[in-house]
Design a protein around this motif. Sequence first.
Motif, mmCIF file in Angstrom:
data_model
loop_
_atom_site.group_PDB
_atom_site.id
_atom_site.type_symbol
_atom_site.label_atom_id
_atom_site.label_comp_id
_atom_site.label_asym_id
_atom_site.label_seq_id
_atom_site.Cartn_x
_atom_site.Cartn_y
_atom_site.Cartn_z
ATOM 1 N N PHE A 156 -42.785 -7.335 6.659
ATOM 2 C CA PHE A 156 -42.650 -8.768 6.926
ATOM 3 C C PHE A 156 -43.475 -9.193 8.133
ATOM 4 O O PHE A 156 -43.963 -10.326 8.195
ATOM 5 C CB PHE A 156 -41.181 -9.149 7.105
ATOM 6 N N GLY A 157 -43.644 -8.290 9.102
ATOM 7 C CA GLY A 157 -44.521 -8.587 10.232
ATOM 8 C C GLY A 157 -45.959 -8.798 9.785
ATOM 9 O O GLY A 157 -46.648 -9.696 10.276
ATOM 10 N N ALA A 158 -46.415 -7.993 8.817
ATOM 11 C CA ALA A 158 -47.784 -8.157 8.308
ATOM 12 C C ALA A 158 -47.948 -9.499 7.597
ATOM 13 O O ALA A 158 -48.972 -10.172 7.762
ATOM 14 C CB ALA A 158 -48.125 -7.003 7.366
ATOM 15 N N ILE A 159 -46.948 -9.882 6.825
ATOM 16 C CA ILE A 159 -47.033 -11.180 6.128
ATOM 17 C C ILE A 159 -47.050 -12.325 7.130
ATOM 18 O O ILE A 159 -47.871 -13.250 7.029
ATOM 19 C CB ILE A 159 -45.861 -11.328 5.135
ATOM 20 N N LEU A 160 -46.160 -12.274 8.120
ATOM 21 C CA LEU A 160 -46.134 -13.335 9.136
ATOM 22 C C LEU A 160 -47.424 -13.369 9.939
ATOM 23 O O LEU A 160 -47.917 -14.448 10.289
ATOM 24 C CB LEU A 160 -44.927 -13.141 10.058
ATOM 25 N N ALA A 161 -47.982 -12.194 10.251
ATOM 26 C CA ALA A 161 -49.227 -12.157 11.007
ATOM 27 C C ALA A 161 -50.376 -12.758 10.209
ATOM 28 O O ALA A 161 -51.207 -13.494 10.759
ATOM 29 C CB ALA A 161 -49.549 -10.718 11.407
ATOM 30 N N LEU A 162 -50.431 -12.475 8.919
ATOM 31 C CA LEU A 162 -51.492 -13.057 8.090
ATOM 32 C C LEU A 162 -51.374 -14.573 8.014
ATOM 33 O O LEU A 162 -52.377 -15.281 7.967
ATOM 34 C CB LEU A 162 -51.458 -12.454 6.683
ATOM 35 N N VAL A 163 -50.148 -15.073 8.002
ATOM 36 C CA VAL A 163 -49.955 -16.525 7.944
ATOM 37 C C VAL A 163 -50.286 -17.181 9.280
ATOM 38 O O VAL A 163 -50.901 -18.248 9.323
ATOM 39 C CB VAL A 163 -48.502 -16.858 7.521
ATOM 40 N N GLY A 164 -49.923 -16.545 10.379
ATOM 41 C CA GLY A 164 -50.027 -17.198 11.679
ATOM 42 C C GLY A 164 -51.282 -16.955 12.477
ATOM 43 O O GLY A 164 -51.494 -17.611 13.498
ATOM 44 N N MET A 165 -52.128 -16.016 12.071
ATOM 45 C CA MET A 165 -53.318 -15.715 12.874
ATOM 46 C C MET A 165 -54.291 -16.885 12.894
ATOM 47 O O MET A 165 -54.329 -17.699 11.974
ATOM 48 C CB MET A 165 -54.017 -14.454 12.350
ATOM 49 N N CYS A 215 -57.467 -16.802 12.558
ATOM 50 C CA CYS A 215 -58.585 -16.682 11.618
ATOM 51 C C CYS A 215 -58.190 -17.061 10.194
ATOM 52 O O CYS A 215 -59.050 -17.176 9.326
ATOM 53 C CB CYS A 215 -59.150 -15.265 11.647
ATOM 54 N N THR A 216 -56.908 -17.266 9.943
ATOM 55 C CA THR A 216 -56.464 -17.709 8.617
ATOM 56 C C THR A 216 -56.053 -19.172 8.706
ATOM 57 O O THR A 216 -55.565 -19.638 9.727
ATOM 58 C CB THR A 216 -55.274 -16.870 8.114
ATOM 59 N N LYS A 217 -56.222 -19.876 7.655
ATOM 60 C CA LYS A 217 -55.901 -21.315 7.628
ATOM 61 C C LYS A 217 -54.711 -21.585 6.716
ATOM 62 O O LYS A 217 -54.664 -22.584 6.023
ATOM 63 C CB LYS A 217 -57.115 -22.115 7.146
ATOM 64 N N ILE A 218 -53.733 -20.671 6.713
ATOM 65 C CA ILE A 218 -52.583 -20.826 5.823
ATOM 66 C C ILE A 218 -51.510 -21.681 6.473
ATOM 67 O O ILE A 218 -50.899 -22.520 5.841
ATOM 68 C CB ILE A 218 -52.015 -19.440 5.432
ATOM 69 N N GLY A 219 -51.282 -21.500 7.753
ATOM 70 C CA GLY A 219 -50.204 -22.194 8.450
ATOM 71 C C GLY A 219 -50.551 -23.642 8.745
ATOM 72 O O GLY A 219 -51.543 -24.193 8.271
ATOM 73 N N GLY A 220 -49.721 -24.271 9.580
ATOM 74 C CA GLY A 220 -49.904 -25.673 9.923
ATOM 75 C C GLY A 220 -50.693 -25.837 11.206
ATOM 76 O O GLY A 220 -51.826 -25.375 11.328
ATOM 77 N N THR A 221 -50.071 -26.447 12.191
ATOM 78 C CA THR A 221 -50.741 -26.726 13.457
ATOM 79 C C THR A 221 -50.848 -25.448 14.291
ATOM 80 O O THR A 221 -50.312 -24.398 13.948
ATOM 81 C CB THR A 221 -49.936 -27.780 14.241
ATOM 82 N N GLU A 222 -51.533 -25.570 15.424
ATOM 83 C CA GLU A 222 -51.702 -24.425 16.329
ATOM 84 C C GLU A 222 -50.358 -23.964 16.891
ATOM 85 O O GLU A 222 -50.145 -22.761 17.088
ATOM 86 C CB GLU A 222 -52.644 -24.815 17.479
ATOM 87 N N GLU A 260 -56.054 -10.849 18.086
ATOM 88 C CA GLU A 260 -55.080 -10.875 16.992
ATOM 89 C C GLU A 260 -55.519 -9.988 15.834
ATOM 90 O O GLU A 260 -54.699 -9.268 15.257
ATOM 91 C CB GLU A 260 -54.876 -12.304 16.492
ATOM 92 N N ILE A 261 -56.794 -10.015 15.524
ATOM 93 C CA ILE A 261 -57.292 -9.156 14.438
ATOM 94 C C ILE A 261 -57.148 -7.695 14.824
ATOM 95 O O ILE A 261 -56.723 -6.860 14.012
ATOM 96 C CB ILE A 261 -58.765 -9.518 14.107
ATOM 97 N N GLY A 262 -57.477 -7.361 16.075
ATOM 98 C CA GLY A 262 -57.324 -5.986 16.539
ATOM 99 C C GLY A 262 -55.876 -5.532 16.506
ATOM 100 O O GLY A 262 -55.570 -4.409 16.071
ATOM 101 N N CYS A 263 -54.962 -6.402 16.942
ATOM 102 C CA CYS A 263 -53.537 -6.066 16.903
ATOM 103 C C CYS A 263 -53.053 -5.906 15.471
ATOM 104 O O CYS A 263 -52.223 -5.025 15.193
ATOM 105 C CB CYS A 263 -52.717 -7.139 17.610
ATOM 106 N N PHE A 264 -53.556 -6.737 14.581
ATOM 107 C CA PHE A 264 -53.165 -6.621 13.176
ATOM 108 C C PHE A 264 -53.593 -5.276 12.605
ATOM 109 O O PHE A 264 -52.821 -4.605 11.915
ATOM 110 C CB PHE A 264 -53.764 -7.771 12.365
ATOM 111 N N VAL A 265 -54.817 -4.862 12.894
ATOM 112 C CA VAL A 265 -55.307 -3.567 12.402
ATOM 113 C C VAL A 265 -54.483 -2.427 12.993
ATOM 114 O O VAL A 265 -54.089 -1.496 12.284
ATOM 115 C CB VAL A 265 -56.815 -3.411 12.722
ATOM 116 N N VAL A 266 -54.190 -2.501 14.290
ATOM 117 C CA VAL A 266 -53.389 -1.459 14.942
ATOM 118 C C VAL A 266 -51.996 -1.396 14.331
ATOM 119 O O VAL A 266 -51.476 -0.311 14.027
ATOM 120 C CB VAL A 266 -53.325 -1.719 16.468
ATOM 121 N N CYS A 267 -51.375 -2.546 14.117
ATOM 122 C CA CYS A 267 -50.015 -2.575 13.568
ATOM 123 C C CYS A 267 -49.973 -2.104 12.124
ATOM 124 O O CYS A 267 -49.051 -1.383 11.733
ATOM 125 C CB CYS A 267 -49.427 -3.980 13.695
#
Length: 195
Positions: free
Chosen positions: A96-105, A107-114, A11-18
């Motif tokens: 908006f994809g970057a914002i959603l990715a930061l929330v859902g990855m 390695c981040t603890k922003i979202g809720g359950t898995e 996910e981190i690699g995909c985030f950097v690529v995107c």
Amino acid sequence: MKYRTALMYSEIGCFVVCVCGWILVCSTMPTEQWTWSEVESIVLTTSNYFSNLWKDCISDSTGVSDCKGFPSMIALPTYIHLCRSLIIISIVLGFFGAILALVGMKCTKIGGTEIINARVTFAAGLNYLISGLCGMFAYSWYGNKVVSEFKNPHYKAQKFELGVGLFIGWGGSFLLICGGLVYSIFAGREGCQSR
């Protein structure tokens, strides 16, 4: 635990690529050389014509350039309007994809359950994928127009060649498509299995 760690790194690699692809697509908007043409009028003077979606420019052999914006929005060809809108849509969806990715990855603890994080990451992947497809369609259509005018023997106006802005856009769109596809596959599989 190893699968989760591998998924987090992917996910981190995909985030950097995107994000790199999104930056490349954003950088094509101010780039002036989407098309270019060189005209040698006399031995000492060479004129370079180049343009993008917003203006036409000319520069001479001394390095002096002059740009002029398109005078009328209504008089522009349809493909210019469509390419402008698709690239703006691509930039907005990538943001908006970057914002959603930061929330859902993972390695981040922003979202809720898995499950919720996987679904948010899946939405980020779809945003990136659609963003890349919009950009790829716009750059390809513009490039096809340039190539078809260049190869048409009956086209009497000045003929242009593909500029650096198109190649940067194709590269950025490709990165967005690849990263969005990987995001969508892994997060979609996890989101569906967790029901």
